[in-house]
Design a protein around this motif. Sequence first.
Motif, PDB file in Angstrom:
ATOM      1  N   THR A  44       0.740  -1.140   0.042  1.00 22.63           N
ATOM      2  CA  THR A  44      -0.069   0.165  -0.028  1.00 22.63           C
ATOM      3  C   THR A  44       0.933   1.216   0.105  1.00 22.63           C
ATOM      4  OG1 THR A  44      -1.849  -1.272   1.230  1.00 22.63           O
ATOM      5  CG2 THR A  44      -1.766   1.123   1.361  1.00 22.63           C
ATOM      6  N   TYR A  45       1.808   1.144   0.849  1.00 21.21           N
ATOM      7  CA  TYR A  45       2.879   2.433   1.156  1.00 21.21           C
ATOM      8  C   TYR A  45       3.495   2.619  -0.742  1.00 21.21           C
ATOM      9  CZ  TYR A  45       6.490   5.336   2.094  1.00 21.21           C
ATOM     10  OH  TYR A  45       7.607   6.417   2.134  1.00 21.21           O
ATOM     11  N   HIS A  46       3.837   1.670  -1.232  1.00 17.29           N
ATOM     12  CA  HIS A  46       4.324   1.736  -2.482  1.00 17.29           C
ATOM     13  C   HIS A  46       3.497   1.853  -3.937  1.00 17.29           C
ATOM     14  CE1 HIS A  46       8.484   1.280  -1.486  1.00 17.29           C
ATOM     15  NE2 HIS A  46       8.131   0.230  -0.780  1.00 17.29           N
ATOM     16  N   GLY A  47       2.022   2.283  -3.347  1.00 17.02           N
ATOM     17  CA  GLY A  47       1.173   2.438  -4.430  1.00 17.02           C
ATOM     18  C   GLY A  47       0.545   1.148  -4.965  1.00 17.02           C
ATOM     19  N   GLY A  48       0.246   0.194  -4.288  1.00 14.56           N
ATOM     20  CA  GLY A  48      -0.328  -0.968  -4.788  1.00 14.56           C
ATOM     21  C   GLY A  48      -1.605  -0.937  -5.357  1.00 14.56           C
ATOM     22  N   GLN A  49      -1.867  -1.210  -6.643  1.00 10.72           N
ATOM     23  CA  GLN A  49      -3.043  -1.117  -7.373  1.00 10.72           C
ATOM     24  C   GLN A  49      -4.291  -1.575  -6.845  1.00 10.72           C
ATOM     25  OE1 GLN A  49      -2.426  -1.155 -11.819  1.00 10.72           O
ATOM     26  NE2 GLN A  49      -4.614  -2.270 -11.957  1.00 10.72           N
ATOM     27  N   ARG A  50      -4.006  -2.727  -6.112  1.00  8.34           N
ATOM     28  CA  ARG A  50      -5.462  -3.384  -5.338  1.00  8.34           C
ATOM     29  C   ARG A  50      -5.955  -2.407  -4.397  1.00  8.34           C
ATOM     30  NH1 ARG A  50      -7.909  -7.510  -6.475  1.00  8.34           N
ATOM     31  NH2 ARG A  50      -8.270  -8.455  -4.261  1.00  8.34           N
ATOM     32  N   VAL A  51      -5.379  -1.574  -3.842  1.00 11.30           N
ATOM     33  CA  VAL A  51      -5.566  -0.478  -2.767  1.00 11.30           C
ATOM     34  C   VAL A  51      -5.910   0.826  -3.585  1.00 11.30           C
ATOM     35  CG1 VAL A  51      -5.279   0.827  -0.825  1.00 11.30           C
ATOM     36  CG2 VAL A  51      -4.601  -1.821  -0.951  1.00 11.30           C
ATOM     37  N   TRP A  52      -5.101   1.281  -4.168  1.00 11.25           N
ATOM     38  CA  TRP A  52      -5.171   2.652  -4.697  1.00 11.25           C
ATOM     39  C   TRP A  52      -5.845   2.660  -6.001  1.00 11.25           C
ATOM     40  CZ3 TRP A  52      -4.350   6.238  -1.258  1.00 11.25           C
ATOM     41  CH2 TRP A  52      -3.524   6.051  -0.114  1.00 11.25           C
ATOM     42  N   GLY A  53      -6.117   1.609  -6.855  1.00  9.85           N
ATOM     43  CA  GLY A  53      -6.646   1.554  -8.044  1.00  9.85           C
ATOM     44  C   GLY A  53      -5.955   2.091  -9.173  1.00  9.85           C
ATOM     45  N   ALA A  54      -6.530   1.795 -10.432  1.00  9.19           N
ATOM     46  CA  ALA A  54      -5.822   2.318 -11.655  1.00  9.19           C
ATOM     47  C   ALA A  54      -6.381   4.056 -11.761  1.00  9.19           C
ATOM     48  CB  ALA A  54      -6.043   1.575 -12.876  1.00  9.19           C
ATOM     49  N   THR A  55      -7.305   4.356 -10.999  1.00  8.41           N
ATOM     50  CA  THR A  55      -7.901   5.613 -10.958  1.00  8.41           C
ATOM     51  C   THR A  55      -8.412   5.945  -9.656  1.00  8.41           C
ATOM     52  OG1 THR A  55     -10.054   5.113 -11.936  1.00  8.41           O
ATOM     53  CG2 THR A  55      -8.564   5.629 -13.511  1.00  8.41           C
ATOM     54  N   PRO A  56      -8.369   7.156  -9.376  1.00  9.16           N
ATOM     55  CA  PRO A  56      -8.996   7.423  -7.949  1.00  9.16           C
ATOM     56  C   PRO A  56     -10.156   6.832  -7.742  1.00  9.16           C
ATOM     57  CG  PRO A  56      -7.713   9.411  -8.791  1.00  9.16           C
ATOM     58  CD  PRO A  56      -7.741   8.531  -9.952  1.00  9.16           C
ATOM     59  N   GLU A  57     -11.144   6.846  -8.893  1.00  7.09           N
ATOM     60  CA  GLU A  57     -12.426   6.370  -8.799  1.00  7.09           C
ATOM     61  C   GLU A  57     -12.726   4.758  -8.294  1.00  7.09           C
ATOM     62  OE1 GLU A  57     -12.256  10.072 -10.473  1.00  7.09           O
ATOM     63  OE2 GLU A  57     -11.054   8.241 -11.245  1.00  7.09           O
ATOM     64  N   GLN A  58     -11.347   4.195  -8.700  1.00  8.64           N
ATOM     65  CA  GLN A  58     -11.246   2.704  -8.644  1.00  8.64           C
ATOM     66  C   GLN A  58     -10.534   2.444  -7.210  1.00  8.64           C
ATOM     67  OE1 GLN A  58      -9.308   1.569 -12.014  1.00  8.64           O
ATOM     68  NE2 GLN A  58     -11.066   1.100 -13.151  1.00  8.64           N
ATOM     69  N   ALA A  59     -10.197   3.297  -6.362  1.00 11.71           N
ATOM     70  CA  ALA A  59      -9.411   3.056  -5.029  1.00 11.71           C
ATOM     71  C   ALA A  59     -10.357   2.303  -4.191  1.00 11.71           C
ATOM     72  CB  ALA A  59      -9.147   4.285  -4.561  1.00 11.71           C
ATOM     73  N   PHE A  60      -9.608   1.373  -3.432  1.00 12.50           N
ATOM     74  CA  PHE A  60     -10.477   0.758  -2.403  1.00 12.50           C
ATOM     75  C   PHE A  60     -10.330   1.219  -1.067  1.00 12.50           C
ATOM     76  CE2 PHE A  60     -10.251  -2.413   1.252  1.00 12.50           C
ATOM     77  CZ  PHE A  60     -11.319  -2.878   1.021  1.00 12.50           C
ATOM     78  N   ILE A  61      -9.225   2.145  -0.974  1.00  8.11           N
ATOM     79  CA  ILE A  61      -9.034   2.740   0.141  1.00  8.11           C
ATOM     80  C   ILE A  61      -9.720   4.056   0.189  1.00  8.11           C
ATOM     81  CG2 ILE A  61      -6.856   4.079  -0.512  1.00  8.11           C
ATOM     82  CD1 ILE A  61      -5.776   3.758   2.159  1.00  8.11           C
ATOM     83  N   GLU A  62     -10.132   4.689   1.467  1.00  5.79           N
ATOM     84  CA  GLU A  62     -10.842   6.066   1.626  1.00  5.79           C
ATOM     85  C   GLU A  62      -9.671   6.967   2.369  1.00  5.79           C
ATOM     86  OE1 GLU A  62     -15.415   4.440   1.947  1.00  5.79           O
ATOM     87  OE2 GLU A  62     -14.285   5.145   3.582  1.00  5.79           O
ATOM     88  N   ALA A  63      -8.823   7.681   1.418  1.00  6.85           N
ATOM     89  CA  ALA A  63      -7.804   8.197   2.123  1.00  6.85           C
ATOM     90  C   ALA A  63      -8.278   9.737   2.335  1.00  6.85           C
ATOM     91  CB  ALA A  63      -6.479   8.253   1.253  1.00  6.85           C
ATOM     92  N   PRO A  64      -7.647  10.029   3.469  1.00  8.44           N
ATOM     93  CA  PRO A  64      -6.781   9.635   4.287  1.00  8.44           C
ATOM     94  C   PRO A  64      -7.353   8.876   5.274  1.00  8.44           C
ATOM     95  CG  PRO A  64      -7.505  11.976   4.878  1.00  8.44           C
ATOM     96  CD  PRO A  64      -7.821  11.799   3.742  1.00  8.44           C
ATOM     97  N   CYS A  65      -6.617   7.782   5.594  1.00 11.35           N
ATOM     98  CA  CYS A  65      -7.131   6.668   6.536  1.00 11.35           C
ATOM     99  C   CYS A  65      -6.000   6.181   7.424  1.00 11.35           C
ATOM    100  CB  CYS A  65      -7.915   5.523   5.834  1.00 11.35           C
ATOM    101  SG  CYS A  65      -8.510   4.248   6.691  1.00 11.35           S
ATOM    102  N   ILE A  66      -6.360   5.999   8.585  1.00 10.37           N
ATOM    103  CA  ILE A  66      -5.485   5.383   9.627  1.00 10.37           C
ATOM    104  C   ILE A  66      -5.436   3.593   9.166  1.00 10.37           C
ATOM    105  CG2 ILE A  66      -4.840   4.434  11.968  1.00 10.37           C
ATOM    106  CD1 ILE A  66      -6.491   7.166  12.812  1.00 10.37           C
ATOM    107  N   GLY A  67      -4.188   3.248   8.991  1.00  4.50           N
ATOM    108  CA  GLY A  67      -4.070   1.757   8.489  1.00  4.50           C
ATOM    109  C   GLY A  67      -3.987   0.849   9.573  1.00  4.50           C
ATOM    110  N   GLY A  68      -3.756  -0.431   9.469  1.00  5.79           N
ATOM    111  CA  GLY A  68      -3.375  -1.412  10.312  1.00  5.79           C
ATOM    112  C   GLY A  68      -4.396  -2.418  10.706  1.00  5.79           C
ATOM    113  N   HIS A  69      -4.334  -3.756  10.278  1.00  2.00           N
ATOM    114  CA  HIS A  69      -5.612  -4.671  10.322  1.00  2.00           C
ATOM    115  C   HIS A  69      -5.071  -5.942  11.125  1.00  2.00           C
ATOM    116  CE1 HIS A  69      -3.461  -5.990   6.523  1.00  2.00           C
ATOM    117  NE2 HIS A  69      -3.768  -7.005   6.848  1.00  2.00           N
ATOM    118  N   GLU A  70      -3.786  -5.905  11.638  1.00  2.00           N
ATOM    119  CA  GLU A  70      -3.273  -6.872  12.635  1.00  2.00           C
ATOM    120  C   GLU A  70      -3.322  -6.539  14.013  1.00  2.00           C
ATOM    121  OE1 GLU A  70       0.167  -8.499  10.788  1.00  2.00           O
ATOM    122  OE2 GLU A  70      -0.556  -9.072   8.784  1.00  2.00           O
TER     123      GLU A  70
END
Length: 345
Positions: free
Chosen positions: A38-64
């Motif tokens: 995600t830090y490096h811009g992974g497409q699965r999170v940020w999407g190919a375009t902003p409209e396709q992003a999974f993340i709602e930035a800005p957001c506090i991360g961490g799921h473990e």
Amino acid sequence: MYAPYDFRLEEVPVPETGDDDILVKVGGCGICAGDVKTYHGGQRVWGATPEQAFIEAPCIGGHEFFGTVEKVGKNVKDYKVGERVLAEQILPCGECRFCRQGHYWMCQRHYIYGFKHDAEGGFAEYMNFHKGSVIHKLPDALTDEQAILVEPYACGMHAVERAEIQYEDVVIISGLGTIGLAMVCAAKLRSPKMVIGLDLRKNRRDKAKEFGADLVLNPADDDVNEIIKNLTGGYGADVYIEASGAPASVSQGLNLVANMGRYVQFGVFAKDVTADWNIIGDTKHINIYGSHLSGHCYEPVIKGMINGTMKTEGILSHKYALEDWKEAFETAEKDPSAFKVALLP
């Protein structure tokens, strides 16, 4: 998390606790390989375009994450201040088809803690467990270090469940990071004929042997195809679980698995992967399974950690304060000695 390469340590208000929420003081939160991507811009999170992003930035991360109950909303009855708890990484809606069928980890809304405004994560001193969270109380016998590992271990156990391992199976696990090592432990619980681990790093291969792998191989140095062929009378492995996220591991797995075998995809790739898809049907008649998250696996993982079957010795290798998050992320990405790196607020 504002954008790729734009993560910031900021002072923010303690979350307001709604009537159905539980405010948790975070005890620790592991850094997932997905967080680094995600830090490096992974497409699965940020999407190919902003409209396709999974993340709602800005957001506090961490799921473990895990923590201690700090405050409960007026409608919360089953949890008390001071109890150690963790919530699964998915925040299911409880209403979609998948939730109603009991497949809550595939919730159509698919809120994952650490990626949504209404499900901010554990890279913070405090976080809210919102209504609908799948919460687990932590037994006293489970250490804080083990609590940080429950989420990735549950992901590993779920992938092993998908493989439907039988007693006579030869099982290959490709990628022996934290989740791959959890897969070794979970696979051994199914008593197959042999569990074989593949990884480029010696320390990971050594840890896999310590955790019960019958054989470990380095695909860069060992002729894995020839070795597996000789071990199986020329047939190949019955099960191949891909946990590395390396594109070469896909073709490797399709080649190593036997006719009518099972291939489980868990690893996440940075870009599209190309492989000879004809192997699946026209050549080998194999079953391909995807494995996502960790449905119904948290409680058996906690039990296994306590009784020693889900081994954890040495896995939480590095711990950092929140203000040292940059060093922590760099360690998780680049330090060959690292298994699991965690932030301790």
